[in-house]
Design an enzyme around this catalytic site. Structure first.
Site, mmCIF file in Angstrom:
data_model
loop_
_atom_site.group_PDB
_atom_site.id
_atom_site.type_symbol
_atom_site.label_atom_id
_atom_site.label_comp_id
_atom_site.label_asym_id
_atom_site.label_seq_id
_atom_site.Cartn_x
_atom_site.Cartn_y
_atom_site.Cartn_z
ATOM 1 N N ARG A 80 0.856 -1.185 0.000
ATOM 2 C CA ARG A 80 0.000 0.000 0.000
ATOM 3 C C ARG A 80 0.895 1.240 0.000
ATOM 4 O O ARG A 80 2.102 1.155 0.178
ATOM 5 C CB ARG A 80 -0.905 -0.001 1.227
ATOM 6 C CG ARG A 80 -1.914 -1.134 1.266
ATOM 7 C CD ARG A 80 -2.620 -1.188 2.609
ATOM 8 N NE ARG A 80 -3.319 0.071 2.876
ATOM 9 C CZ ARG A 80 -3.553 0.548 4.093
ATOM 10 N NH1 ARG A 80 -3.100 -0.093 5.162
ATOM 11 N NH2 ARG A 80 -4.212 1.677 4.249
ATOM 12 N N ASP A 157 -4.195 -7.160 9.003
ATOM 13 C CA ASP A 157 -5.109 -6.946 7.880
ATOM 14 C C ASP A 157 -5.319 -8.208 7.048
ATOM 15 O O ASP A 157 -6.181 -8.224 6.157
ATOM 16 C CB ASP A 157 -4.568 -5.846 6.954
ATOM 17 C CG ASP A 157 -4.498 -4.493 7.626
ATOM 18 O OD1 ASP A 157 -5.327 -4.232 8.512
ATOM 19 O OD2 ASP A 157 -3.621 -3.685 7.250
ATOM 20 N N ASN A 225 -4.572 7.474 7.402
ATOM 21 C CA ASN A 225 -3.278 7.069 7.923
ATOM 22 C C ASN A 225 -2.966 7.823 9.214
ATOM 23 O O ASN A 225 -3.748 8.664 9.663
ATOM 24 C CB ASN A 225 -2.183 7.257 6.863
ATOM 25 C CG ASN A 225 -2.062 8.701 6.410
ATOM 26 O OD1 ASN A 225 -2.044 9.619 7.220
ATOM 27 N ND2 ASN A 225 -1.972 8.915 5.108
#
EC number: 2.5.1.61
Length: 382
Positions: A80, A157, A225
């Protein structure tokens, strides 16, 4: 070190204005050199040196700052594009270079940024989006389709069932698993006045906060974030937030921490603080590279915790916490928790046994089955 790496710790400082009673210091929020991401108040002069390419499969391929390939990359790392995700990708790259001299040359390892569903949908709480793999699916698809060679994930995740044609042979050494309390006006959750709003998108954190401090309120749609969430805190959207201490350490941002919550105050998410690296099942070369980086103590702890999570069929809609660690005698100590989303009910259990894979997986499953039985039907609907 390339410009992209250094940008994580250098450029664009954002100062958090603290109140007189606060113990929080100012912080450097850094900048991101990434394509395809809109990060508020974060920019980099190196962005202009990157080019964006759209593949036929529809996922975005991007170079990172001036990380130019001088030759065909031996390893393409998929990640990511958040500052934390990039920090984890850089950590992986540096460990590979240390272990394997052929990877030291510039361009031998290339980083590809891939935008995930969780990155695209920021206006809703994670629990409302539903589904699993919100931050991993697109990266795993790129891996399966051969666009990247390895995928670097935050293990918390990663769904308990890996996609077909992939394996996860590597966990890097685990960081601190605890949660950090961030606030401009108080040093602990207990010091917050009644009615104060704590921002967190995590149902695990929400349920444990409300269970211990029912006079507080929780803002669930508090996403983004680390830098984005700190900016929201500075802007007064909430009075406090909780962040994983592991992420703050990897971003060198621990100066923002007012206090660290003990495991008794806040049990962590399954696999919190751990990095997992996946490759294709049939790629023996990458599997060998990754096996050389694996930290076995971390891998075993994660296996225990994920067995617990799998038994409970956990998702973003379920408040679940679990943590396995090694005690002074070398045994595994596991603690597990499930809660109602509103925090009115919390069930906990623990196990102790040999720090051996088979025993630890059995402990995790057994703990999960116990809590399922104790919770009964309809528990998570409260």
């Amino acid at each position: 070190m390339d410009i992209a790496s250094s940008s994580l710790s250098q450029a664009h400082k954002v100062v958090l204005t603290r109140q007189p009673s606060s113990r929080v210091n100012t912080c450097s929020l850094g900048s991101v050199s990434a394509i395809g991401f809109s990060l508020p108040q974060i920019s980099s002069p190196a962005l202009g040196k990157c080019r964006r390419k759209q593949s036929s499969s529809g996922f975005v391929k991007a170079c990172v700052a001036v990380e130019q390939k001088t030759r065909t990359a031996i390893i393409r790392i998929g990640t990511r594009g958040s500052p934390l995700a990039l920090a984890q990708a850089y950590e992986t790259r540096e460990k590979l270079k240390k272990k394997h001299p052929e990877l030291v040359e510039d361009g031998a390892i290339h980083i590809e940024i891939i935008k995930t569903t969780g990155d695209k949908i920021l206006s809703q709480p994670l629990a409302d989006i539903g589904g699993k793999g919100l931050f991993t699916k697109e990266i795993d698809e790129a891996l399966i389709n051969g666009h990247i060679d390895i995928a670097v994930h935050s293990m918390k995740d990663v769904p308990t069932y890996l996609p077909e044609k992939t394996i996860l042979p590597c966990n890097l050494p685990r960081e601190d698993v605890r949660d950090a309390f961030i606030c401009l006006t108080a040093a602990t959750l207990a010091e917050l006045p009644a009615g104060s709003v704590v921002g967190t998108a995590s149902l695990r954190r929400k349920s444990q906060i409300l269970h211990k401090y029912p006079a507080l309120h929780v803002e669930e749609n508090f996403r983004g974030n680390v830098q984005t969430r700190l900016s929201k805190l500075q802007g007064g959207k909430v009075q406090a937030t909780l962040l994983a201490l592991a992420g703050l350490k990897r971003l060198s941002m621990t100066e923002n921490v007012a206090s660290i919550l003990s495991l008794d105050e806040m049990l962590p998410a399954v696999a919190q603080g751990a990095i997992g690296i996946a490759c294709r099942t049939d790629d023996d070369k990458m599997a060998t590279y990754l096996a050389s980086l694996n930290h076995e103590e971390t891998r075993l702890a994660i296996s225990c915790e994920r067995a617990f999570l799998e038994t409970l069929d956990g998702s973003c809609r379920t408040p679940i916490a679990g943590y396995a660690s090694k005690d002074e005698e070398g045994n595994c100590i596991f603690r597990g928790l499930v809660a109602s989303p509103d925090g009115t009910k919390v069930l906990e259990t623990s196990r102790k046994g040999p720090y051996v894979y088979e025993d630890m997986v059995k402990m995790g499953k057994d703990a999960g089955q116990e809590l399922l039985s104790r919770a009964g039907p309809g528990f998570f609907g409260n």
